[in-house]
Design a protein around this motif. Structure first.
Motif: not given
Length: 173
Positions: A110-137
């Motif tokens: 369950x530790x696999x999360x969608x990869x993050x894509x960092x832009x050329x300015x070194x920033x990342x703001x795009x949300x990703x979804x983990x459908x198999x996880x819940x907050x208690x996890x």
């Protein structure tokens, strides 16, 4: 009557989202431990899983492996005589001991999360979804960003080929 029902439904949805949200401060890491604050990642629970919304800067451009690790600790730890950044976070969260790296929607840990894509300015703001996880996890665990991308497989390199740990944040209880 229908208008009252829609307003009640909307208010209930907003209340649910606000109640199931946590912000995780993120820091770069190296062999000495935590180095520098780079922003935060907001985790929001929805009926279909968790949404991770990063507001990060100061990272290398490109794709980066992103994982939920088992321990709430971002300190460096010794491995084979060498200090390793954020190794105290332990391995990827794998409560069913699958020992398999198969992506956020796969049948592996369950530790696999969608990869993050960092832009050329070194920033990342795009949300990703983990459908198999819940907050208690995720509570009482760590989020880790890796130096390289992630192919969600154990081949040709173990753990998706993400390489070293470059950023880490502890998720509160």
């Amino acid at each position: 009557m229908r208008a009252v029902y829609l307003v009640t439904l909307f208010v209930s949805s907003v209340t649910y989202a606000i109640a199931a949200e946590v912000a995780v401060p993120m820091n770069t890491v190296n062999e000495q431990g935590t180095v520098k604050a780079i922003g935060s990642i907001k985790i929001t629970e929805l009926p279909n899983g968790l949404v991770f919304t990063p507001v990060l800067e100061g990272l290398p451009a490109g794709e980066h492996g992103f994982h939920l690790h088992e321990n709430p600790n971002c300190e460096a730890k010794e491995k084979e005589g060498k200090m390793t950044p954020a190794l105290a976070a332990g391995g990827h969260y794998d409560p069913k001991a699958t020992k398999k790296h198969a992506g956020p929607e796969g049948s592996g840990h369950l530790g696999d999360l969608p990869k993050l894509v960092v832009n050329t300015n070194g920033k990342v703001t795009e949300s990703v979804m983990a459908p198999r996880l819940r907050m208690e996890d995720v509570k009482g665990r760590a989020l880790v960003i890796h130096a390289g991308g992630d192919n969600y497989s154990d081949q040709p390199e173990p753990l998706g080929g993400g390489k070293g740990r470059i950023a880490c944040g502890i998720i509160g209880n």
